[in-house]
Design an enzyme around this catalytic site. Structure first.
Site, PDB file in Angstrom:
ATOM      1  N   ASN A 242       0.831  -1.202   0.000  1.00 49.03           N
ATOM      2  CA  ASN A 242       0.000   0.000   0.000  1.00 49.03           C
ATOM      3  C   ASN A 242       0.867   1.254   0.000  1.00 49.03           C
ATOM      4  OD1 ASN A 242      -1.707  -2.210   1.256  1.00 49.03           O
ATOM      5  ND2 ASN A 242      -3.232  -0.583   1.132  1.00 49.03           N
ATOM      6  N   GLU A 243       1.861   1.256   0.884  1.00 52.84           N
ATOM      7  CA  GLU A 243       2.742   2.414   1.004  1.00 52.84           C
ATOM      8  C   GLU A 243       3.446   2.725  -0.304  1.00 52.84           C
ATOM      9  OE1 GLU A 243       6.771   3.725   3.513  1.00 52.84           O
ATOM     10  OE2 GLU A 243       5.664   1.912   4.067  1.00 52.84           O
ATOM     11  N   ARG A 244       3.945   1.711  -0.964  1.00 51.08           N
ATOM     12  CA  ARG A 244       4.715   1.927  -2.185  1.00 51.08           C
ATOM     13  C   ARG A 244       3.832   2.377  -3.338  1.00 51.08           C
ATOM     14  NH1 ARG A 244       8.417  -3.335  -0.581  1.00 51.08           N
ATOM     15  NH2 ARG A 244       9.634  -2.165   0.962  1.00 51.08           N
ATOM     16  N   ALA A 247       2.835   6.068  -2.784  1.00 52.48           N
ATOM     17  CA  ALA A 247       4.005   6.903  -3.050  1.00 52.48           C
ATOM     18  C   ALA A 247       4.163   7.128  -4.550  1.00 52.48           C
ATOM     19  CB  ALA A 247       5.265   6.266  -2.469  1.00 52.48           C
TER      20      ALA A 247
END
Length: 385
Positions: A242-244, A247
């Site tokens: 999710n984070e990547r 971003a």
């Protein structure tokens, strides 16, 4: 093929308006102070339903499809300070996904629901002084004492760290080595033994706070464990995707906005009797950067479609994180270059953009870690013994 509905486009307009009215007018102040009023801003976002887009409605979320997340972060990329969207991403896609997916009903009611409304500020506590990208090397430890964990250790480079009401912390809960025996535990920051050791002074992303945190025999209930004890590592790896992705979504929005602003500057700025934009080298460079940005966008859309289809997006998220970070750095460099001397001044947006963009190849998994993962997934590295 991704298709945006009228509702998606209306949502995009809502987020763009929010950035222009609730974020950008305050950026200079927040940058100077090295922080922003997270709870105040998040509460406004919560009222618009922006902080829990894909989470279950039963937990206070919006039950929306993943395209709304993509649009949210593309538009947040238009912020004058990239640190603010990063802090928002911590709230929406770094500290809360594992809780939403694996947390008990009680944990979700106590911690997820107020994070979705913005009443509580969340942070993800993974990195340590001696364990950065090597998550398996974590040494912060939780020892069981009856129905409680007693946690000792330190966490470093924690976004939202000075303001967080609770942390999604990855800690070692057994003597098993490597990635085994690691658990995700919710740690409220009002407990005895927790402290903010220091607020960190950063090159870029100065609009959001980043801190070093210390746990000195912090006691929290074992019931604060997210999912199964000892399953924290795979849960965190899933959360990293999710984070990547967000971003990469943000990077595309930021690149597009920066390229348009630079184009407009080159049209207006004259040298040697003509607009700077008359220089074919500048034209071709911006065209190449725009083409590169559109390729990253296409990759993002492919990853988003795979996410909606319920597929494993690990490889696509890794490629998106790597390529978007490198493209963003190139765009920031050329935008500053084409502004000339004024672009090097703090009074011009290009200076901050250049500094902020540098983090993309470090945070959320450095470029080298992304390459290491891809080499393994694609068979370019020998099997681990």
């Amino acid at each position: 093929m991704i298709g945006f509905t009228e509702e998606h486009e209306l949502f995009r307009s809502t987020v763009r308006s929010f950035v222009e009215t609730e974020i950008n007018p305050h950026v200079e102040t927040w940058e100077a102070e090295g922080t922003f009023p997270a709870q105040e801003l998040f509460t406004k976002m919560g009222a618009l339903g922006l902080l829990g887009l894909e989470y279950d409605e039963a937990d206070g979320g919006g039950g929306a499809d993943h395209l709304y997340t993509l649009l949210l972060f593309e538009e947040l990329g238009r912020s004058e300070s990239m640190g603010i969207p990063m802090a928002i991403g911590v709230q929406t896609d770094m500290a809360t996904p594992a809780l939403a997916a694996f947390g008990s009903a009680e944990l979700k009611q106590q911690y997820l629901a107020p994070a979705i409304t913005g009443e509580a500020v969340a942070a993800i506590a993974v990195t340590e002084p001696d364990a950065g990208s090597d998550v398996a090397a974590l040494t912060t430890r939780a020892v069981r004492d009856g129905d409680d964990w007693i946690i000792s250790g330190a966490k470093l480079y924690i976004t939202n760290g000075t303001q967080a009401d609770w942390l999604c912390a990855l800690v070692r809960t057994s003597d098993e080595g490597g990635s085994r025996g690691v658990s995700q535990i919710i740690i409220p920051t009002d407990v005895a033994g927790f402290s903010v050791s220091r607020k960190l002074d950063k090159l870029g992303m100065r609009g959001s706070d980043t801190a070093e945190l210390v746990f000195d025999e912090v006691r929290v209930p074992v019931a604060n464990t997210i999912g199964e004890i000892g399953r924290g590592f795979p849960q965190q790896m899933q959360q990293f995707q999710n984070e990547r992705l967000v971003a990469s979504y943000q990077a595309v929005g930021a690149m597009e906005h920066a390229l348009v602003r630079t184009r407009d500057y080159l049209m207006e700025r004259h040298a040697f009797g003509a607009p700077l934009a008359a220089n074919q080298y500048l034209q071709f460079t911006l065209a190449e950067l725009t083409a590169e940005m559109e390729m990253v966008r296409s990759l993002n859309y492919r990853a988003a479609a795979a996410m909606i289809a319920g597929e494993d997006v690990t490889r696509l998220a890794t490629i998106a994180k790597l390529t978007s970070a490198r493209s963003l750095r190139r765009v920031a460099d050329w935008c500053l270059q084409f502004h000339g001397g004024i672009g090097f001044m703090e009074e011009t947006w290009t200076a901050r953009f250049f500094r902020d963009a540098r983090l993309w190849s470090i945070g959320g998994g450095a470029d080298e870690v992304m390459l290491r993962q891809l080499a393994r997934m694609d068979g370019y590295a020998p099997p681990r013994s």
